[in-house]
Design an enzyme around this catalytic site. Structure first.
Site, PDB file in Angstrom:
ATOM      1  N   GLU B  46       0.872  -1.180   0.000  1.00 40.23           N
ATOM      2  CA  GLU B  46       0.000   0.000   0.000  1.00 40.23           C
ATOM      3  C   GLU B  46       0.907   1.227   0.000  1.00 40.23           C
ATOM      4  OE1 GLU B  46      -2.902   1.815   3.213  1.00 40.23           O
ATOM      5  OE2 GLU B  46      -3.156  -0.347   3.073  1.00 40.23           O
ATOM      6  N   ASP B  57      -4.519  10.510  10.094  1.00 39.98           N
ATOM      7  CA  ASP B  57      -3.253   9.905  10.482  1.00 39.98           C
ATOM      8  C   ASP B  57      -2.664  10.488  11.759  1.00 39.98           C
ATOM      9  OD1 ASP B  57      -2.564   7.864   8.474  1.00 39.98           O
ATOM     10  OD2 ASP B  57      -2.852   9.531   7.090  1.00 39.98           O
TER      11      ASP B  57
END
Lengths: 396, 257
Positions: B46, B57
């Site tokens: 990924e 995040d």
């Protein structure tokens, strides 16, 4: 003309701008808000409490003041909507009072918020103290350094102020951090966004809380001028909450010119500017599609303005639509000119404006109007918080 | 056949997907990292497209995004680096990125380029399902790109079913109400959530991500889903590494063995 009708659709779009571009982790929170905010705001309970607090606690209605000497100087009938007289010194509290009542109706226990200059943070800390709710405010580490008195005001009010240390450590990063913390605390926490930005329903919800400004203007103009509509409304735009409030009941009154004043910083083309409608392109930030200052590669560009409250790389989607549809007129005022306008208002009317609001006053020199025009300038905040900037600038 | 579909057809459990940020730690590390991930035995790569404002995040991936942008990574450069990747990498490759850089690149051009270099799937965490369905699904399908949606413990059953209905490839189960970042262990509440979703009998396989960092958390996730995704913990390995190839091998081996 259909294009000029300013109205949010069911998915939160104003024309091509708005929407809810959020990670799935925030979907339940946003959905809960979207499903409930209209019915809660329409309920008698809510209205009663909101109206009462705005009256008895915030000090509304704020005066619509005919600025005699300013009018003489500029050759028009100029009124000031005195949001600077609100409790905590700016219009920001209209929204935080609304959202905290809403948060309680949604059974939330904690409040989080972002702040740039600290005005929204102070307004949030204030209503949290009022309601006895736990409050955490995220603020860019750089802004915490620049705006120490507001950090201490929040702490005195019992809020926990947490530095955002990512990115440029300013407002946009504080907003990122607040969103992250909302992802981390999705059930018991309400996020009070301070401007007409963020995912739907925030832009519309915040605008409705701020719309009390133009609702009062209509009544007050009727008393003073025998008509509800002025010829022009002028307001500064960072994210755009005071402008949205001042424009709200005039969006679809074609005979009222809506003048939105952005911060040109050191000059629109200087590379140190926050004039989003000039420099921005459609993009996605903080959950909505709007005009956004960004690189060709889609990275968000750090804006500049002497006033922290206008120092934001985007604008609320409703303003992007006002610009795009031609319904709003956008002007950009440079740091230096805003400072001069602030001093001028101080000398002519005995009112030291927030530097954000001072931008709106300089617009009088940049737009055309007739001597018969009735102009309302939204004086969104007072200049106490900006004394240090005025002193540093020194040219008075 | 799409490599993601192929993988899930051939392997039913203990699938390991490894996330890294393109352009981190060094601008030219993209392909060497991908080769090392495959050589170490992971199943999916990924690649994170760095963004200035990654709101889902935690600090580790924020930092890798910042560093990558400072190094000069752009989507254009990434596609240049990936131009010959299929000569060296055979496992499925997914691009994970926030919507704005992709939209500025142009969604048409982006999908075309993905297909051209051999990307198999996309994770765009701030792309709402409604927009995906009305504007992009046919485009993704035309370029044989699998689009993965995230679900979290707060996602309602109805919403999970809706996502399952409109997804192919796999579903990304965010392990707890949180942003990305390594955590100590998997709690009983999390396991209950994994089992609740498992019992729903979804048509798509499920990978668990956020908070997976080592062999123990990977085995736990693998016991309750088809496998797991490791991001932040792998970024730590890259950040601290003096010898990428060796450290990547050792880390991934320590997770899967």
């Amino acid at each position: 003309m259909d294009k000029a009708i300013i109205k949010v659709d069911e998915n939160g779009f104003y024309g091509q701008f708005g929407g809810a571009y959020i990670p799935e982790m925030l979907y339940p929170n946003i959905e809960e808000l979207r499903e409930n905010y209209e019915s809660i705001m329409a309920s008698g309970d809510f209205r009663e409490e909101f109206d009462r607090l705005l009256r008895d606690y915030v000090g509304r209605p704020t005066p619509l003041y005919f600025a005699n000497r300013l009018s003489e100087k500029y050759g028009a009938k100029i009124y000031l909507k005195r949001e600077d007289l609100c409790h905590t010194g700016a219009h920001k509290i209209n929204n935080t009072v609304g959202q905290i009542i809403l948060a309680r109706k949604l059974n939330k226990k904690r409040i989080i918020a972002e702040t740039g200059a600290g005005q929204h943070g102070v307004a949030t800390a204030t209503v949290c103290a009022l309601m006895g709710m736990e409050c955490t405010v995220y603020m860019g580490a750089v802004d915490m350094e620049r705006q120490k008195p507001n950090v201490e005001r929040m702490r005195i009010l019992g809020a926990n102020v947490v530095p955002a240390n990512s990115g440029s450590k300013t407002l946009k990063d504080a907003t990122n951090e607040a969103m992250r913390q909302w992802i981390n605390n999705p059930v018991d926490t309400h996020y009070i966004i301070g401007s007409v930005v963020g995912p739907h329903p925030y832009p519309e919800m915040v605008a409705r809380f701020q719309s009390v400004i133009s609702a009062e203007m209509k009544v007050q103009l009727m008393e003073k001028e025998g008509r509800e509509n002025p010829d022009l409304v002028i307001a500064c735009v960072g994210g755009g909450s005071n402008a949205a409030g001042a424009f709200y009941h005039y969006y679809n009154q074609a005979d009222v010119r809506l003048i939105a004043v952005e911060a040109a910083g050191l000059g629109v083309l200087s590379g140190k500017s926050a004039a989003t409608t000039v420099l921005g392109k459609p993009g996605i930030l903080h959950g909505s599609r709007t005009l956004l200052m960004q690189t060709a590669d889609g990275q968000v560009v750090e804006p500049h303005s002497i006033s922290a409250g206008l120092d934001y790389p985007g604008i609320g989607p409703v303003h992007a639509h006002l610009f795009d549809s031609g319904r709003g007129e956008f002007v950009a005022v440079e740091d230096e000119h805003a400072m001069q306008a602030g001093i001028e208002l101080s000398r002519l009317e005995g009112i030291i404006p927030a530097i954000e609001s001072a931008h709106a006053f300089h617009a009088l020199k940049q737009i055309k109007y007739r001597s018969s025009d009735v102009i309302v300038i939204n004086l969104s905040g007072r200049g106490d918080k900006d004394l240090e900037t005025y002193i540093k600038w020194g040219n008075y | 056949m799409n490599r993601i579909d192929q993988l899930f057809q051939n392997k039913k459990k203990s699938i390991l997907s490894i996330y890294f940020t393109a352009g981190f730690p060094g601008l030219q590390d993209t392909l060497p990292i991908m080769e090392a991930i495959e050589a170490a035995g992971a199943d999916i790569i990924e690649i994170g497209v760095p963004y200035s404002d990654p709101i889902a995040d935690g600090p580790t991936i924020q930092e890798s995004n910042n560093q990558a942008l400072k190094n000069g990574m752009t989507l254009h450069l990434l596609f240049e680096q990936l131009q010959q990747m299929r000569e060296k990498v055979s496992i499925p490759v997914i691009l994970m990125g926030y919507l704005n850089p992709v939209v500025q690149y142009g969604m048409d051009a982006f999908c075309k380029k993905c297909k051209e270099v051999g990307v198999d799937g996309l994770i765009l965490p701030d792309l709402p399902m409604q927009q995906y369905l009305s504007e992009y699904k046919s485009l993704f399908d035309a370029h044989d790109l699998r689009n993965t949606f995230l679900i979290s413990p707060q996602t309602s059953e109805a919403r999970i079913r809706e996502i399952d209905q409109n997804t192919d490839g796999f579903i990304y189960m965010v392990s707890s109400a949180s942003i990305t970042g390594a955590r100590k262990s998997v709690s009983p509440e999390q396991i209950a959530y994994f089992e609740r979703v498992k019992a729903m009998g979804l048509k798509n396989p499920r990978l668990i991500g956020f908070g997976i960092s080592d062999s123990s958390s990977f085995q736990t996730a693998a016991a309750h889903a088809h496998g797991a995704i490791i991001g932040s913990a792998f970024i730590h390995v890259l950040r601290d590494s003096k010898d990428l190839k060796k450290d990547i091998y050792q880390y991934i081996q320590s997770v899967i063995s």
